[in-house]
Design a protein around this motif. Structure first.
Motif, PDB file in Angstrom:
ATOM      1  N   TYR B 468       1.181  -1.090   0.306  1.00  0.00           N
ATOM      2  CA  TYR B 468       0.174   0.057   0.098  1.00  0.00           C
ATOM      3  C   TYR B 468       0.521   0.917  -0.191  1.00  0.00           C
ATOM      4  CZ  TYR B 468      -3.006   3.400   1.491  1.00  0.00           C
ATOM      5  OH  TYR B 468      -3.111   5.025   1.471  1.00  0.00           O
ATOM      6  N   ALA B 508      -2.527   0.332  -4.193  1.00  0.00           N
ATOM      7  CA  ALA B 508      -2.952  -1.058  -3.427  1.00  0.00           C
ATOM      8  C   ALA B 508      -2.885  -2.037  -4.962  1.00  0.00           C
ATOM      9  CB  ALA B 508      -3.736  -1.046  -2.120  1.00  0.00           C
ATOM     10  N   LEU B 510      -2.380  -6.731  -4.241  1.00  0.00           N
ATOM     11  CA  LEU B 510      -2.436  -7.873  -3.660  1.00  0.00           C
ATOM     12  C   LEU B 510      -2.019  -9.089  -4.685  1.00  0.00           C
ATOM     13  CD1 LEU B 510      -2.743  -9.816  -1.138  1.00  0.00           C
ATOM     14  CD2 LEU B 510      -5.088 -10.258  -1.913  1.00  0.00           C
ATOM     15  N   GLY B 529      -2.220 -11.467  -9.737  1.00  0.00           N
ATOM     16  CA  GLY B 529      -2.975 -10.231  -9.103  1.00  0.00           C
ATOM     17  C   GLY B 529      -4.178  -9.239  -9.077  1.00  0.00           C
ATOM     18  N   THR B 530      -3.961  -8.576  -8.099  1.00  0.00           N
ATOM     19  CA  THR B 530      -5.115  -7.181  -8.320  1.00  0.00           C
ATOM     20  C   THR B 530      -4.549  -6.052  -7.819  1.00  0.00           C
ATOM     21  OG1 THR B 530      -7.044  -6.915  -7.483  1.00  0.00           O
ATOM     22  CG2 THR B 530      -6.353  -8.477  -6.083  1.00  0.00           C
ATOM     23  N   SER B 531      -4.933  -4.418  -8.386  1.00  0.00           N
ATOM     24  CA  SER B 531      -4.490  -3.335  -8.025  1.00  0.00           C
ATOM     25  C   SER B 531      -5.990  -2.656  -7.434  1.00  0.00           C
ATOM     26  CB  SER B 531      -3.456  -2.881  -8.375  1.00  0.00           C
ATOM     27  OG  SER B 531      -3.325  -2.936  -9.945  1.00  0.00           O
ATOM     28  N   ILE B 532      -5.016  -1.079  -6.902  1.00  0.00           N
ATOM     29  CA  ILE B 532      -6.084  -0.161  -7.026  1.00  0.00           C
ATOM     30  C   ILE B 532      -5.746   0.637  -7.219  1.00  0.00           C
ATOM     31  CG2 ILE B 532      -6.452  -0.296  -4.374  1.00  0.00           C
ATOM     32  CD1 ILE B 532      -9.607   0.899  -5.834  1.00  0.00           C
ATOM     33  N   HIS B 534      -6.139   4.894  -6.942  1.00  0.00           N
ATOM     34  CA  HIS B 534      -7.278   5.901  -7.190  1.00  0.00           C
ATOM     35  C   HIS B 534      -5.997   6.835  -7.026  1.00  0.00           C
ATOM     36  CE1 HIS B 534     -10.775   7.777  -6.069  1.00  0.00           C
ATOM     37  NE2 HIS B 534     -10.339   9.006  -5.439  1.00  0.00           N
ATOM     38  N   GLU B 575      -9.754   6.505 -10.439  1.00  0.00           N
ATOM     39  CA  GLU B 575      -9.413   5.334  -9.940  1.00  0.00           C
ATOM     40  C   GLU B 575      -9.830   4.022 -11.145  1.00  0.00           C
ATOM     41  OE1 GLU B 575     -11.327   3.788  -6.460  1.00  0.00           O
ATOM     42  OE2 GLU B 575     -12.019   2.149  -7.588  1.00  0.00           O
ATOM     43  N   GLN B 577      -8.880  -0.181 -10.996  1.00  0.00           N
ATOM     44  CA  GLN B 577      -9.087  -0.558 -10.868  1.00  0.00           C
ATOM     45  C   GLN B 577      -8.795  -2.398 -11.905  1.00  0.00           C
ATOM     46  OE1 GLN B 577     -12.827  -2.041  -9.343  1.00  0.00           O
ATOM     47  NE2 GLN B 577     -13.034   0.175  -8.410  1.00  0.00           N
ATOM     48  N   VAL B 579      -7.085  -6.789 -12.278  1.00  0.00           N
ATOM     49  CA  VAL B 579      -7.031  -8.464 -12.089  1.00  0.00           C
ATOM     50  C   VAL B 579      -5.760  -8.347 -13.287  1.00  0.00           C
ATOM     51  CG1 VAL B 579      -8.162  -8.745 -11.116  1.00  0.00           C
ATOM     52  CG2 VAL B 579      -8.779  -8.341 -13.598  1.00  0.00           C
ATOM     53  N   TRP B 601     -10.547  -1.752 -15.337  1.00  0.00           N
ATOM     54  CA  TRP B 601     -11.573  -1.033 -14.782  1.00  0.00           C
ATOM     55  C   TRP B 601     -11.369   0.392 -14.813  1.00  0.00           C
ATOM     56  CZ3 TRP B 601     -11.061  -5.430 -13.401  1.00  0.00           C
ATOM     57  CH2 TRP B 601     -11.802  -7.121 -14.301  1.00  0.00           C
ATOM     58  N   SER B 602     -11.329   1.532 -15.410  1.00  0.00           N
ATOM     59  CA  SER B 602     -11.568   2.774 -15.496  1.00  0.00           C
ATOM     60  C   SER B 602     -12.507   3.769 -14.376  1.00  0.00           C
ATOM     61  CB  SER B 602     -10.106   3.595 -15.489  1.00  0.00           C
ATOM     62  OG  SER B 602     -10.663   5.481 -16.298  1.00  0.00           O
TER      63      SER B 602
END
Lengths: 522, 1012
Positions: B468, B508, B510, B529-532, B534, B575, B577, B579, B601-602
């Motif tokens: 993070y 962030a 994972l 993985g996945t991330s966000i 913002h 933002e 998001q 994967v 996804w934006s």
């Protein structure tokens, strides 16, 4: 905020894209410091807020370069009022080699910043809050009268439809403008009779303070202006509309308190900035010749003495050879009239001159031509705070003076305007006097002066000496209209096509507009 | 995927089923203490084996007395007999070959062996970034990486730098993504100028960015991932390439204190040339008066001061078993070459790492804080720019006369601007000393970044990593302008601007990481993985305005404003998001197959058909030198190929247009989608082929990459028809594509490798060709204007079928014989707008050399840019004003020779009066084709000569070096009258042109480095 993100992140991550969390994307994607429609609906603000921009955009009064492109480089020069003595690389309006990069600005700004807003008002207020709709119609007519008098055909009835908009002919536009004024005047007059408390007060940026009856008076005066404009092409409609305006219960402007003035929000005067700060705008030779010849006391209000010929007012002839942008930098710059930060939309003097011409044409203008003419001069003197109107009106000797260019004698010319101030004998001579005086009174609104010059041929102005139009625009007749904007040619070519179809000539600066008929004034 | 899981499970069970033996763990590092991931540990004579994880850690079950064999490709194998110790740390030293052992930090901070990479990744060691230090770390990259174009801004120390990797591929943003320790860095700033006149709101400002703020001493190296394949895991933001920075890590079991001090002196280099023979007429702002000696170059040269920059940095590191700490502080203090320009910067950094739960969980916490203050940051353009006045002032008076920049006005009882011989000033002719002293500006930046990274080792082959980070950059600009400045810029009572912009980013992720050998032949390396991400900007500008003014003269505070009209609040949010998954399959350590995919996804695609978009990458690598027997002199040979796509979202707020209120007026959103249409993401596709070879004990090597890319569905703003009912000025549309193709060569050689003398050389060559396509002819006319000309004769455009970024201007109209058409009034005919230059170089070449002789080390970097053009409006305006040497020479000669012809009657015109000629041709809106110059230049970019003191004779220091350093020492070749490697903006517009930009500087100094 951070917590929120952590929370959403945790949820989103745990779902691992089985579902993405995109529900609040629209909210996120909006301008966080914007104004949403629901917020604006309180206190009619979704309507009021859309009227307001017109006050600074009809005559742009806050951003100098924008006004320069809107009107200064076009009508303010062709009216003979003032000039920017700069070659601009050879492509400029004063030498009739029209610069299309400038000439679409007035159109673009009017539609984007005024008409699009008024269209939203129509959708929000028509039939529900008609006082606002009426007000928007008056402003729409004020805007579109200027636009159609510049370009001719324009988008009027087709605005707001799906896809690209097509144009109405100028005749159709004038007919609709009269109709729109009918609606507005009827509605607001009824509200005046009912004693309705004005809903305009907070929004009105003019000296009217939101008064319904003053706005009706303006609408009537505007109708009179429109009527006079079509007096040659459609005399009967002109007469009907003009008499409707003058004989309306609330009537037209009669006192200088009626003059419609808008205060620049920045308290600056764009003409003053161009002339003084930019050292780029100077008195026109016609102003020197006519005001100088009449020894008109308004001279000292409109202009400052030049440095070039110390103590004297010295104008620059328009459309000549300007060796460098600074060659004429010491000529007369603008004076006190354009220092106030106030823009005049319409003056009482103009209305008297319109009535004088109407009377000359035999219309019922509630007065005789001579009296109305003289009342116009007095109103203008009073508006400008100068004395001596009586002697001025009586003067049958002084005429415009010859023009001498102290830098280049090639530009010298004998005076072309020959009329005196005092009321004369024939209709034609008196019309010339009326329009010449109106020309003086309407300063600095070059757009209205240029339109009336095209309609009547008055006042007689010095011709340009350096015609670079390549034979398109004649030196004798001058520029008759602005070609359709470049932006429309590229972004709405079908619209331009529909406009050319009803223009009655090629899309250039020489084609006469519908009301600009090539025939005698009487 | 499921199958692969199954395989893992089998391997895993096989490992845990071994009982009654002891567990040995340890870390395997290289000779520098860098952990080695993927090193293999095996029990001699047995079948058991394992590989190290990403931090070089291993655990193995073994019986006492057995031997462990530690191997890593390219390093010497070590065998250690297991005794009672439960921990065996091993340092593997370099073997004869080092080509195969290099570890590269790649996307998301994942370390990979260089040989397995299917794409080009070029590295710079920390030393390269600090040897000839610059206040902006990125400036030290110039010439060192093939395919990376580095263009400095003309705003002096602390200014931003434009970095373009493999050409421009976007209409709106071509800056690469910066990543620190695997986490994307928020690199926003307060914007870049984009007009030749200069911004009315305080001049053409460099709004700064974040990467220019960071402390180079905090990083041990940089990796540049150039292509789409390399950056696919970063998604949208990585579409223009990725620059990875790795924090310095403490070496296990050691503590150190390093002090580095750099002092440099900067002088103005490459000034325009001025005449000294002609004065100006009274009242004329131009110098076309009678012949009379005036001060020429000298007074201009004397205006500029000797700048000075001092950068002092300290780093403390300490590492014990399981924990490490690194603390750093750096201070930058400097003065620029323009009087009144100062910079102060303080960087604080801390990095703490610890391990918990039997070393299964690693935690790294990093925090950096930077505060920077710049006084009178240099501007460019005509407004608020002292350089304009310095060059242009009428020569009837000198700069010395101008030093009396104000005089007392008894009527107003205050000081007023003084411009000798002129009653008033205008916006392009103000007294430069007034501008310096009475229009002062302060730029402040505060940047904070904090990050926490957790890594949990579930099994040897399976890690979960989560990170993070929070970034916050605050940019503040303040300018107080006194009354009696030009009234078109400043109200007669004065003007105050205070503009604040805060950008934040929360990131962030994972990630699950798999790394295993399936059997002796097959290895697998996977990421899921996945991330966000913002980000948000909020801006607040207060401006008393040009028209509004101040209630009490020259008191600069909000309460003193006459009105609210100039006060503006702005904001935006975004933002993304995501994967993603990536896998590398290895066969016998010489064949690798890479596959990767990502879905974003934006929020910027709200209200469109789908805010999400997917893009894949696939690549293959073969180590030829391992697969077949090569001649002895070949140490390493590799071929690689990748195809990748990267999606890119669009600008925020476009698909959710909202009105705003400015000065009490509702303002329509300027841009939105055309009624009945929707928007989608941009998509970049890139194919890359490459090969890498090393010969003669790795003393000679080269890398060659070829790429071809196309970015389609570019987000464009095209003018809306003004009669549209929404009141939009622009429509946002997807159209247009940019294709780039090119190749890069990196060649290196240890030419001399001896006991006493060493000579290494490295050449970076790159060539890129770009082409703009599919610009809709309707509503743009096949042209997107990046920099609007206003009324000046420079326009910067994207034109259908032409390279990215074309300089347009005016040229002479000529007859069939090429003669200039002359009108009867002696004016020269000119064309309409036309292409007069191309701002892109044909190719770039960097050549660095390192010489070592005993304790001395010398480095020389030559940096060349070949082809392309630049326009100098500075020269054009100097000519127009009659202050340039060219106009002096012309007047001395009497005439200017031209090849012209009267358009009316065909008589030849061979000469013109200089005044007439330059009034026609020169100036900001003249015939700009006459002011186009070849941008080709070769410069001595960096020089350093260092001496390393003998360690054994040093009293308290572990190491000590002192070096003489120089940056931009001189040009070996240059055509333009200014430094073409400096741009007025580091945005997309205003490239390839100079309008009174601050002259480029030459800097010379001393670098002292001590480690205790």
């Amino acid at each position: 905020m951070t917590l929120n993100i952590i929370k959403r992140t945790a949820i989103c991550l745990s779902l691992l894209a089985a579902f993405s969390c995109t529900d609040n994307f629209d909210e996120m994607n909006q301008n966080p410091v914007g104004a949403t429609t629901p917020d604006l609906e309180q206190n009619f603000n979704n309507i009021k807020s859309l009227i307001k921009p017109a006050f600074t955009r009809l005559y742009i009064s806050d951003v100098t370069w924008q006004y320069q492109l809107q009107q200064s480089l076009q009508a303010d020069g062709w009216s003979g009022y003032m000039t920017t003595p700069n070659e601009f690389g050879g492509i400029n309006n004063h030498n009739y080699n029209l610069n299309q990069n400038w000439n679409g600005y007035a159109w673009d700004d009017a539609y984007v910043n005024i008409i699009a807003n008024l269209f939203k008002i129509e959708q929000r207020a028509k039939g529900k809050y008609d006082q606002f709709y009426s007000w928007s119609l008056i402003i729409k007519v004020a805007t579109m009268q200027r636009i159609t008098d510049m370009y001719g055909p324009a988008v009027y009835s087709k605005f707001g439809g799906d896809g690209l908009a097509t144009y109405d002919s100028q005749e159709q536009i004038y007919t609709q403008m009269f109709k729109d004024l009918d609606f507005a005047v009827t509605d607001l007059t009824a509200r005046v009779a009912d004693g309705e408390v004005s809903k305009f007060t907070e929004t009105d940026q003019s000296n009217y303070g939101g008064s319904y009856s003053q706005w009706v008076k303006y609408a009537n005066s505007l109708r009179l202006r429109l009527a006079m404009r079509i007096s040659k092409v459609n005399p009967s409609l002109a007469k009907t509309e003009a008499e409707k305006a003058v004989n309306h219960s609330i009537g037209v402007f009669k006192l200088n308190a009626d003059v419609l003035k808008i205060k620049s929000p920045l308290d600056l005067n764009v003409i003053d900035v161009m002339s003084h700060a930019w050292v780029g705008l100077f008195m026109g030779a016609d102003m020197e010749s006519i005001l100088g010849g009449y020894q008109d006391p308004r001279m000292a209000k409109y202009w400052e003495p030049s440095v070039q010929v110390a103590g004297e007012y010295k104008g620059v002839r328009t459309g000549i050879v300007y060796p460098t942008p600074s060659t004429y930098a010491n000529f007369s710059q603008t004076g006190a009239r354009t220092k106030t930060g106030e823009v005049t939309w319409m003056s009482t003097a103009e209305v008297y001159f319109l009535r004088a011409e109407g009377a000359l044409r035999g219309w019922n203008m509630d007065g005789v031509a001579k009296d109305l003419y003289e009342a116009g001069i007095r109103a203008s003197f009073e508006q400008n705070g100068v004395e001596g109107a009586a002697a001025y009106i009586a003067d049958n000797v002084k005429v415009a003076k010859d023009y001498v260019d102290p830098i280049n004698p090639v530009n010298n010319s004998p005076a072309v305007s020959k009329v005196t101030v005092a009321w004369g004998a024939t209709n034609e001579i008196n019309l010339e006097k009326i329009i010449t005086q109106k020309w003086i009174a309407t300063y600095p609104d070059g757009q209205e002066a240029w339109s009336e010059f095209r309609r009547t041929g008055y006042p007689k102005l010095f011709r340009i000496t350096n015609n670079k139009s390549g034979g398109v625009i004649s030196t004798a007749l001058g520029v008759r209209r602005l070609p359709f904007p470049l932006s429309e040619a590229t972004n709405n070519p079908k619209g331009v096509e529909s406009g050319v179809a009803v223009l009655g000539g090629p899309d250039n600066g020489a084609t006469r507009l519908w009301w600009d008929v090539d025939k005698a004034n009487f | 995927m499921k199958k692969i899981f199954l395989i893992f499970m089998i391997v895993f069970t096989a490992q845990v089923s071994l009982a009654q033996v002891k567990s040995v763990k340890g870390v395997i590092t290289d000779s520098d203490g860098m952990p080695l991931p993927g090193a293999s540990v095996a029990v001699q004579g047995g079948q058991k084996g394992t590989t190290t994880d990403f931090d070089g850690l291993y655990t193995i079950e073994v019986q006492k007395g057995q031997s462990l064999v530690f191997t890593y490709v390219g390093l010497e194998t070590q065998t250690i007999v297991v005794g009672d110790a439960a921990t065996i740390n091993v340092k593997l030293v370099q073997g004869a070959s080092n080509a195969l052992n290099e570890v590269v930090v790649t996307s998301l901070g994942i370390k990979k062996t260089r040989k397995s990479l299917a794409y080009a990744a070029q590295e710079l060691k920390g030393e390269e970034l600090t040897r000839v230090k610059d206040a902006n770390l990125i400036n030290t990259v110039a010439g060192k990486i093939a395919g990376v174009a580095v263009t400095r801004s003309s705003s002096g120390a602390g200014g931003t730098t434009k970095v373009t990797i493999r050409g421009n591929s976007s209409f709106v943003n071509n800056q690469p993504l910066y990543v620190i320790d695997g986490i994307p860095l928020y690199n926003g700033g307060a914007g870049q100028p984009n007009g030749t006149f200069g911004d009315l709101n305080g001049g053409n400002k460099d709004g700064g960015d974040v990467v220019s703020l960071i402390n180079p001493d905090d990083y041990e190296g940089m990796t540049v991932l150039k292509g789409a394949a390399a950056s696919v895991l970063y998604g949208s933001q990585g579409a223009n390439g990725v620059i990875l920075l790795s924090s310095k890590k403490a070496k296990a079991g050691a503590e150190s204190f390093n002090v580095n001090s750099v002092t440099t002196f900067e002088t103005a280099a490459y000034l325009p040339e001025f005449q000294s023979d002609y004065t100006s007429n009274p009242g004329d702002p131009r110098s076309w008066g009678p012949k009379q000696k005036v001060e020429g170059d000298k007074e201009i040269k004397d205006f500029f001061e000797v700048g000075n920059t001092q950068i002092t940095s300290m780093t403390f590191t300490k590492a014990t078993d399981g924990a490490s700490t690194a603390l750093s502080y750096a201070n930058t203090n400097g003065s620029g070459i323009i009087p009144g320009n100062h910079i102060k910067k303080n960087n604080f950094g801390i990095r703490q790492t610890s391990k918990f739960f039997n070393d299964k969980l690693s935690v790294a916490v990093t925090a950096n804080y930077v505060t920077q203050t710049i006084n009178n940051r240099p501007t460019n353009g005509l407004y608020f720019n002292p350089i304009a006045g310095v060059y242009s002032h009428p020569r009837a008076f000198t700069l010395n006369d101008l030093k009396t920049y104000e005089v007392f006005d008894p009527v107003k009882n205050m000081m007023q601007q003084n411009y000798p011989g002129f009653a008033t000033v205008n916006e392009s002719n103000e007294n430069p000393y007034w501008q310096i002293n009475r229009q002062k500006s302060v730029d402040k930046n505060n940047f904070f970044t904090g990050a926490i990274a957790l890594d949990y080792k579930i099994a040897e082959w399976f890690h979960l990593t989560s990170r993070y980070s929070y970034n916050r950059n605050e940019s503040n600009f303040q300018k107080g302008m006194y009354g009696s400045s030009a009234t078109s810029l400043v109200h007669p009572t004065g003007r105050y601007i205070n503009s604040n912009l805060i950008g934040t980013q929360n990131y962030a992720d994972l990630i699950a990481l798999f790394n295993t050998k399936i059997n002796d032949n097959f290895s697998f390396n996977g990421t899921l993985g996945t991330s966000i991400n913002h980000s948000r900007t909020t801006g607040l500008t207060i401006d008393s305005g040009i028209g509004g003014g101040l209630v009490y003269d020259n008191i600069f505070t909000l309460g003193n404003f006459v009105n609210n009209n100039g006060n503006v609040q702005t904001g935006s949010e975004r933002e993304v998001q995501s994967v993603f998954a990536a896998a590398t399959f290895g066969y016998k350590d010489y064949l690798f197959l890479d596959v990767a995919g990502r879905n974003d996804w934006s929020s910027t695609l709200a209200n469109t058909q789908d805010p999400g978009y997917f893009y894949p990458a696939v690549g293959a690598t073969a180590i030829l030198s391992e697969m077949t027997t090569m001649p002895e002199f070949v140490n390493y040979g590799k071929v690689r190929a990748t195809f990748a796509q990267v999606g890119n979202d669009i600008a925020s707020t476009i698909t959710s247009p909202t009105s705003s209120i400015v000065a009490g007026n509702i303002v329509n959103p300027t841009v939105g989608p055309r009624r009945g249409t929707s928007l989608k993401n941009e998509l970049k596709s890139e194919l890359e082929l490459g090969t890498e070879w090393r010969f003669f004990n790795n003393r000679l090597g080269f890398e060659l990459s070829y790429y071809t890319s196309e970015t389609k569905n570019q987000f464009l703003q095209v003018p809306a028809e003004s009669t549209n009912p929404d009141g939009f000025t622009f429509y946002g549309i997807n159209a247009g594509s940019i294709s780039n193709k090119g190749f890069e060569v990196v060649l290196f050689a240890d030419i001399v490798r001896g006991e006493k003398f060493n000579w290494d050389t490295r050449i970076n060559f790159s060539q890129n060709r770009s082409r703009v396509n599919d610009i809709p002819s309707e509503s743009t006319g096949g042209r997107i204007v990046l920099t609007d000309p206003g009324s000046n004769s420079y326009r910067y455009s994207l034109i259908e079928g032409r390279p990215f970024g074309v300089i347009e201007g005016f040229d002479f109209k000529r007859d069939a014989q090429g003669r200039i058409l002359v009108n009867d009034d002696n004016t020269l005919q000119r064309t309409d707008w036309k292409e007069i230059g191309n701002a892109n170089p044909d190719f770039m070449l960097g050549w660095s050399n390192t010489f070592k002789l005993g304790a001395f080390t010398a480095n020389i970097l030559l940096d060349g840019r070949f082809g392309g053009e630049v326009l100098s409006l500075t020269q054009a305006i100097n000519d127009f004003n009659g202050v340039s040497k060219a106009t002096g020479d012309a007047r001395n000669a009497g005439t200017v020779n031209i090849n012209g012809v009267k358009a009316s009657d065909g008589t030849a015109v061979t000469s013109m009066d200089p005044y007439e000629y330059y009034s026609n041709v020169a100036g900001r809106n003249g015939v700009s084709s006459q002011y186009i110059y070849d941008a080709t230049n070769v410069s001595v970019r960096e020089v350093s000569i260092g001496y390393t003191f003998n360690k054994t004779k040093l009293p308290v220091f572990q190491t000590a070096t002192v070096s003489l350093i120089a940056r931009n020492l001189f040009f070996i070749y240059k055509d333009a009258p200014f430094d073409p490697n400096v741009a007025l903006s580091t945005g997309e517009g205003l490239q390839g042109v100079d309008v009174f930009g601050m002259p480029s500087t030459r800097s010379i100094g001393i670098n002292l480095n001590l480690t205790f």
